[in-house]
Design a protein around this motif. Structure first.
Motif, mmCIF file in Angstrom:
data_model
loop_
_atom_site.group_PDB
_atom_site.id
_atom_site.type_symbol
_atom_site.label_atom_id
_atom_site.label_comp_id
_atom_site.label_asym_id
_atom_site.label_seq_id
_atom_site.Cartn_x
_atom_site.Cartn_y
_atom_site.Cartn_z
ATOM 1 N N ALA A 386 0.825 -1.206 0.000
ATOM 2 C CA ALA A 386 0.000 0.000 0.000
ATOM 3 C C ALA A 386 0.857 1.253 0.000
ATOM 4 N N LEU A 387 1.920 1.244 0.755
ATOM 5 C CA LEU A 387 2.805 2.411 0.805
ATOM 6 C C LEU A 387 3.483 2.637 -0.540
ATOM 7 N N ASN A 388 4.004 1.572 -1.139
ATOM 8 C CA ASN A 388 4.702 1.712 -2.416
ATOM 9 C C ASN A 388 3.777 2.173 -3.536
ATOM 10 N N MET A 389 2.488 1.788 -3.464
ATOM 11 C CA MET A 389 1.536 2.192 -4.498
ATOM 12 C C MET A 389 1.229 3.685 -4.453
ATOM 13 N N THR A 390 1.520 4.336 -3.359
ATOM 14 C CA THR A 390 1.276 5.778 -3.238
ATOM 15 C C THR A 390 2.554 6.590 -3.358
ATOM 16 N N ARG A 391 3.656 5.954 -3.728
ATOM 17 C CA ARG A 391 4.936 6.647 -3.845
ATOM 18 C C ARG A 391 5.492 6.513 -5.254
ATOM 19 N N GLY A 392 4.612 6.530 -6.226
ATOM 20 C CA GLY A 392 5.049 6.432 -7.616
ATOM 21 C C GLY A 392 5.685 7.715 -8.105
ATOM 22 N N ALA A 393 6.151 7.681 -9.366
ATOM 23 C CA ALA A 393 6.879 8.827 -9.919
ATOM 24 C C ALA A 393 5.971 9.846 -10.578
ATOM 25 N N ALA A 394 4.721 9.499 -10.860
ATOM 26 C CA ALA A 394 3.853 10.419 -11.601
ATOM 27 C C ALA A 394 2.425 10.273 -11.111
ATOM 28 N N TYR A 395 1.556 11.178 -11.621
ATOM 29 C CA TYR A 395 0.152 11.184 -11.225
ATOM 30 C C TYR A 395 -0.561 9.970 -11.779
ATOM 31 N N SER A 396 -0.416 9.705 -13.075
ATOM 32 C CA SER A 396 -1.083 8.561 -13.683
ATOM 33 C C SER A 396 -0.459 8.281 -15.037
ATOM 34 N N SER A 397 -0.834 7.163 -15.596
ATOM 35 C CA SER A 397 -0.363 6.793 -16.922
ATOM 36 C C SER A 397 -1.357 7.267 -17.970
ATOM 37 N N ASP A 398 -1.060 6.953 -19.234
ATOM 38 C CA ASP A 398 -1.970 7.316 -20.311
ATOM 39 C C ASP A 398 -3.222 6.446 -20.306
ATOM 40 N N ILE A 403 -4.233 0.067 -12.965
ATOM 41 C CA ILE A 403 -3.771 0.200 -11.586
ATOM 42 C C ILE A 403 -2.244 0.234 -11.586
ATOM 43 N N SER A 404 -1.691 1.294 -11.054
ATOM 44 C CA SER A 404 -0.243 1.444 -11.015
ATOM 45 C C SER A 404 0.126 2.346 -9.852
ATOM 46 N N ALA A 405 1.428 2.391 -9.534
ATOM 47 C CA ALA A 405 1.897 3.259 -8.458
ATOM 48 C C ALA A 405 1.731 4.719 -8.874
ATOM 49 N N ARG A 406 1.231 5.553 -7.968
ATOM 50 C CA ARG A 406 0.986 6.966 -8.247
ATOM 51 C C ARG A 406 1.703 7.845 -7.229
ATOM 52 N N ASP A 407 1.938 9.078 -7.622
ATOM 53 C CA ASP A 407 2.437 10.090 -6.698
ATOM 54 C C ASP A 407 1.240 10.613 -5.913
ATOM 55 N N ALA A 408 1.153 10.287 -4.628
ATOM 56 C CA ALA A 408 -0.033 10.605 -3.833
ATOM 57 C C ALA A 408 -0.290 12.107 -3.777
ATOM 58 N N ARG A 409 0.764 12.895 -3.568
ATOM 59 C CA ARG A 409 0.563 14.336 -3.435
ATOM 60 C C ARG A 409 0.034 14.941 -4.729
ATOM 61 N N GLU A 410 0.579 14.493 -5.863
ATOM 62 C CA GLU A 410 0.090 15.025 -7.142
ATOM 63 C C GLU A 410 -1.323 14.545 -7.423
ATOM 64 N N ALA A 411 -1.650 13.313 -7.010
ATOM 65 C CA ALA A 411 -2.999 12.808 -7.203
ATOM 66 C C ALA A 411 -4.024 13.648 -6.441
ATOM 67 N N ILE A 412 -3.614 14.191 -5.300
ATOM 68 C CA ILE A 412 -4.524 15.002 -4.498
ATOM 69 C C ILE A 412 -4.706 16.390 -5.110
ATOM 70 N N HIS A 413 -3.640 16.975 -5.613
ATOM 71 C CA HIS A 413 -3.678 18.379 -6.021
ATOM 72 C C HIS A 413 -3.717 18.599 -7.529
ATOM 73 N N ALA A 414 -3.759 17.555 -8.340
ATOM 74 C CA ALA A 414 -3.661 17.729 -9.790
ATOM 75 C C ALA A 414 -4.784 18.591 -10.351
#
Length: 456
Positions: A386-398, A403-414
């Protein structure tokens, strides 16, 4: 002589009086609707209002069951528990469901009601609530025969040809089967590269290549082995439709409702607007059925043009449908929030809420809380996942549904960078009451970080 002339005039007028009165009466009937419409145009529209508690709770009968049928803590007596993940599109529900899909003690189904919505399109969302509830009841009891009513065998088939014996439905007919942990591991898939207890995302292409389709009765047998059955879906519009299932002592149903900042929801929906067009139409068609129930109604502008586009500019029709559907969804959220806050104690024990922002900001703490609510252990490997899934390098893929790892902070504020000020204002106007109850401050608040309770 005068009396004779008066009698003669009255005799001549008598047959003409009735047609004249009839013509005057007809003219009056024609003028009345015009006068009413003209007066209605001059009246200001009624101000939007929050539905009263009686309106919000009355239809679904939120009062508790009789004492003799009150659900007990023991549930169904066998210890089997059933969890429904109650969410809507683009709220992060796939990530939440994946956490349960990874748990070794969970039998998980990903959006099985997709089949029903596709088969009954374009029925409106409200009219499908009863069918969805009945389908849930069967699936929670590991009876997958209900899928034969809506799911079609994979591959093209002549619609006029008779159906194959037994329906010919397999695990390959199930929506989302390629990433299902039970389907893609032994014993249903002896050649699976990883065992069932391994925690990690499943390669859908590898599962399709190595795991042959199995009969649904074999999947039912596996379902009965697990102590917890979890179903995640986005098509149940209102929590109240689940009350008959929550009242069943033999079911032990518990509901986790996922919310997300409506501005982030709409931003995410715009990225997948073509894929969500059919569902948005079905939700939007529920608006006219919902209006007599005392729900507030506001008109969102068609979104997606940015600051450079005029508010009245013609937008793509898909964006218009998504905007209207979001309005209906926020109204349903408001009813759920009001109902849950005034629900009886037995029901509150079976229901919990979760904000997506809290999940991605505190994944391990929220995961432990949810697993405790479901009566499950918290394996360390799952917490790390669960932790690793919220520490990805980007907001989302194309691919927005991947389902992929996302940048949690960017997902909140995008949404702050991707929605125009006018778009944000319109979403806040339509969803303001629900946002307030969920502690999402409006963007106009000084220093307000929408969707956050702290300064992290």
């Amino acid at each position: 002589m005068k009396g004779r002339r008066r009698w003669r005039w009255r005799w001549r007028w008598q047959p003409r009086r009735f047609p004249l009165l009839l013509a005057l009466y007809t003219l009056l009937l024609l003028l009345v609707p015009y006068a009413l419409d003209h007066g209605a145009e001059e009246l200001p529209p009624p101000p939007p209002r929050c539905p009263s508690l009686e309106e919000a709770l009355g239809e679904w009968r939120w009062e508790g069951p009789e004492e003799g049928e009150r659900p007990t803590a023991a549930g169904n007596g066998s210890g089997k528990r059933h969890i429904y993940l109650h969410a809507t599109w683009r709220t992060g529900s796939s990530f939440l469901g994946e956490l349960f899909n990874q748990h070794p003690d969970v039998f998980y189904l990903y959006e099985p009601m997709w089949h029903l919505w596709q088969a009954l399109y374009p029925a409106d969302a409200l009219s499908l609530q009863g069918a969805l509830r009945d389908m849930l009841r069967s699936l929670f009891r590991c009876d997958f025969s209900v899928l034969r009513l809506y799911a079609a065998p994979p591959g093209p088939r002549d619609p006029l040809a008779p159906a194959p014996a037994g329906g010919n439905l397999t695990t390959a007919s199930l929506f989302g089967w390629r990433t299902n942990r039970v389907v893609c591991s032994a014993p249903l898939c002896p050649a699976a590269p990883r065992p069932r207890h391994h925690v990690g995302l499943i390669d859908g292409a590898a599962c399709e290549r190595t795991c042959p389709p199995r009969a649904l009765r074999e999947l039912e047998a596996e379902c009965r082995k697990y102590p917890v059955v979890v179903i995640k879906d986005v098509r149940l519009l209102e929590l109240g439709a689940l009350l008959p299932l929550l009242r069943e002592p033999g079911l032990d149903l518990r509901v986790i409702q996922l919310f997300r900042d409506p501005r982030a929801v709409h931003n995410s929906r715009l990225k997948a607007k073509q894929a969500l067009l059919r569902e948005s139409i079905q939700v939007l068609r529920s608006r006219h059925r919902a209006e007599p129930r005392g729900l507030p109604r506001r008109q969102l502008l068609p979104l997606g043009g940015g600051d450079r586009a005029a508010p009245q500019a013609q937008q793509h029709r898909a964006e218009f449908f998504l905007s209207g559907a979001l309005e209906v969804i926020c109204q349903a959220w408001l009813r759920d929030l009001l109902g849950s806050r005034h629900a009886p104690a037995w029901l509150r024990r079976r229901y919990t809420q979760l904000r997506y922002e809290d999940l991605v900001r505190e994944p391990r703490a929220q995961l432990r809380r949810l697993l405790r609510f479901a009566g499950l252990s918290a394996p360390p490997a799952l917490e790390s996942f669960a932790l690793n899934m919220t520490r990805g390098a980007a907001y989302s893929s194309d691919r927005p549904f991947l389902i992929s790892a996302r940048d949690a902070r960017e997902a909140i504020h995008a949404w702050r960078e991707r929605l125009s000020r006018e778009q944000v204002r319109q979403v806040e106007a339509a969803c303001g009451e629900a946002m307030s109850l969920l502690s999402y401050p409006p963007s106009a608040e000084p220093g307000g970080a929408a969707g956050e309770r702290d300064s992290s």
